[in-house]
Design a protein around this motif. Structure first.
Motif, mmCIF file in Angstrom:
data_model
loop_
_atom_site.group_PDB
_atom_site.id
_atom_site.type_symbol
_atom_site.label_atom_id
_atom_site.label_comp_id
_atom_site.label_asym_id
_atom_site.label_seq_id
_atom_site.Cartn_x
_atom_site.Cartn_y
_atom_site.Cartn_z
ATOM 1 N N THR A 58 -3.158 -3.619 9.622
ATOM 2 C CA THR A 58 -3.044 -5.048 9.335
ATOM 3 C C THR A 58 -3.079 -5.311 7.838
ATOM 4 O O THR A 58 -2.285 -6.109 7.310
ATOM 5 N N LEU A 59 -3.979 -4.633 7.134
ATOM 6 C CA LEU A 59 -4.137 -4.855 5.702
ATOM 7 C C LEU A 59 -2.937 -4.339 4.914
ATOM 8 O O LEU A 59 -2.355 -5.059 4.095
ATOM 9 N N PHE A 60 -2.525 -3.107 5.176
ATOM 10 C CA PHE A 60 -1.475 -2.498 4.360
ATOM 11 C C PHE A 60 -0.083 -3.030 4.718
ATOM 12 O O PHE A 60 0.770 -3.147 3.836
ATOM 13 N N ARG A 61 0.138 -3.337 5.990
ATOM 14 C CA ARG A 61 1.475 -3.830 6.365
ATOM 15 C C ARG A 61 1.726 -5.231 5.839
ATOM 16 O O ARG A 61 2.878 -5.622 5.645
ATOM 17 N N ASN A 62 0.671 -5.976 5.613
ATOM 18 C CA ASN A 62 0.825 -7.374 5.197
ATOM 19 C C ASN A 62 0.488 -7.601 3.732
ATOM 20 O O ASN A 62 0.341 -8.746 3.304
ATOM 21 N N THR A 63 0.371 -6.521 2.974
ATOM 22 C CA THR A 63 0.116 -6.624 1.538
ATOM 23 C C THR A 63 1.369 -6.176 0.786
ATOM 24 O O THR A 63 1.918 -5.120 1.098
ATOM 25 N N PRO A 64 1.843 -6.944 -0.182
ATOM 26 C CA PRO A 64 3.021 -6.521 -0.950
ATOM 27 C C PRO A 64 2.788 -5.159 -1.599
ATOM 28 O O PRO A 64 1.702 -4.878 -2.112
ATOM 29 N N LEU A 65 3.813 -4.322 -1.589
ATOM 30 C CA LEU A 65 3.676 -2.977 -2.127
ATOM 31 C C LEU A 65 3.331 -3.001 -3.613
ATOM 32 O O LEU A 65 2.553 -2.167 -4.088
ATOM 33 N N ALA A 89 0.872 6.813 -7.620
ATOM 34 C CA ALA A 89 2.049 6.276 -6.930
ATOM 35 C C ALA A 89 2.153 6.831 -5.516
ATOM 36 O O ALA A 89 2.484 6.109 -4.572
ATOM 37 N N VAL A 90 1.860 8.126 -5.349
ATOM 38 C CA VAL A 90 1.897 8.742 -4.017
ATOM 39 C C VAL A 90 0.853 8.098 -3.107
ATOM 40 O O VAL A 90 1.124 7.818 -1.937
ATOM 41 N N LEU A 91 -0.334 7.849 -3.636
ATOM 42 C CA LEU A 91 -1.397 7.221 -2.839
ATOM 43 C C LEU A 91 -0.986 5.825 -2.382
ATOM 44 O O LEU A 91 -1.180 5.460 -1.214
ATOM 45 N N ALA A 92 -0.419 5.044 -3.297
ATOM 46 C CA ALA A 92 -0.021 3.683 -2.955
ATOM 47 C C ALA A 92 1.130 3.668 -1.961
ATOM 48 O O ALA A 92 1.072 3.002 -0.921
ATOM 49 N N LEU A 93 2.182 4.426 -2.262
ATOM 50 C CA LEU A 93 3.372 4.432 -1.416
ATOM 51 C C LEU A 93 3.092 5.116 -0.077
ATOM 52 O O LEU A 93 3.549 4.652 0.979
ATOM 53 N N GLY A 94 2.337 6.217 -0.109
ATOM 54 C CA GLY A 94 2.007 6.920 1.132
ATOM 55 C C GLY A 94 1.104 6.103 2.031
ATOM 56 O O GLY A 94 1.308 6.054 3.247
ATOM 57 N N GLY A 95 0.105 5.449 1.449
ATOM 58 C CA GLY A 95 -0.792 4.615 2.247
ATOM 59 C C GLY A 95 -0.082 3.425 2.866
ATOM 60 O O GLY A 95 -0.347 3.054 4.019
ATOM 61 N N TYR A 96 0.838 2.838 2.102
ATOM 62 C CA TYR A 96 1.610 1.705 2.606
ATOM 63 C C TYR A 96 2.525 2.131 3.742
ATOM 64 O O TYR A 96 2.547 1.518 4.814
#
Length: 216
Positions: A58-65, A89-96
């Motif tokens: 819920t948190l990551f899918r609804n937060t702008p990248l 960048a890998v942490l942010a993009l991978g987690g998203y």
């Protein structure tokens, strides 16, 4: 359009292209591993794990990248976490991306008949054995189609990393623009690079689908 074939420009474009591939590949690996784990949490009989998986998605899918990149790049160092720009960048993009992978896998799990899990439990398998040995292998065929869409979009999402000191294609495009080259020529070559990456990912998933297809 010939500006790309100048030695310095080609090296810059090549490095940006390879950096985009590296960032996309590492993020895809993290997203696949984390997304599979989150999907297991989402269907787990343990309430705490289900709540954790639901909250993450819920948190990551609804937060702008872009906001996630800001949070990771500028929020973690004050907490004593220091990595390279590429790792952040890998942490942010991978987690998203993991939040989308999780939902794709969970939808695939739900397509497997309930009797399969009941039969596994009757043989004495625990939850994780049932999931890894019985449910996920059957769900794989179902999720390949939607999963390909997630991983085709991932390289395009990686363009945001260029604004956070990662030398990928978007960063190279900015450098070319500062050098005064035609914006249309720059976008043409950058678009071709992204198209090549996306086409390669799509071909890989088509190959997997053909190998795992059930003869009818």
């Amino acid at each position: 359009m010939g500006f790309l074939f100048e030695q310095d420009n080609f090296a810059l474009f090549r490095d940006g292209f390879l950096q985009t591939i590296e960032l996309s590949a590492l993020s895809a690996l993290l997203a696949l591993l984390l997304g599979t784990l989150l999907a297991a949490f989402r269907v787990s009989p343990v309430p705490v794990l289900r709540a954790f998986g639901t909250t993450w998605v819920t948190l990551f899918r609804n937060t702008p990248l872009t906001l996630l990149f800001f949070a990771v790049t500028f929020g973690l160092p004050p907490l004593g976490v220091h990595f390279s720009h590429l790792t952040f960048a890998v942490l942010a993009l991978g987690g998203y991306t993991a939040s989308f992978v999780c939902e794709v896998i969970r939808s695939g799990i739900n397509t497997v008949p309930l009797g399969q899990a009941e039969a596994a439990r009757s043989l004495g398998m625990n939850f994780f054995q049932t999931l890894s040995l019985v449910i996920l292998p059957q769900a794989t065929r179902t999720v390949l189609g939607p999963m390909s869409s997630v991983f085709i979009a991932l390289p395009r999402n990686s363009a945001i990393a260029g604004a956070f000191s990662v030398g990928e294609l978007y960063s190279a495009q900015q450098t070319f623009s500062e050098r005064g080259y035609s914006i249309f020529s720059i976008f043409f070559w950058v678009a071709c690079a992204y198209l090549l990456i996306s086409a390669t990912v799509a071909s890989l998933f088509r190959f997997l689908e053909s190998r795992l297809a059930v003869a009818r």
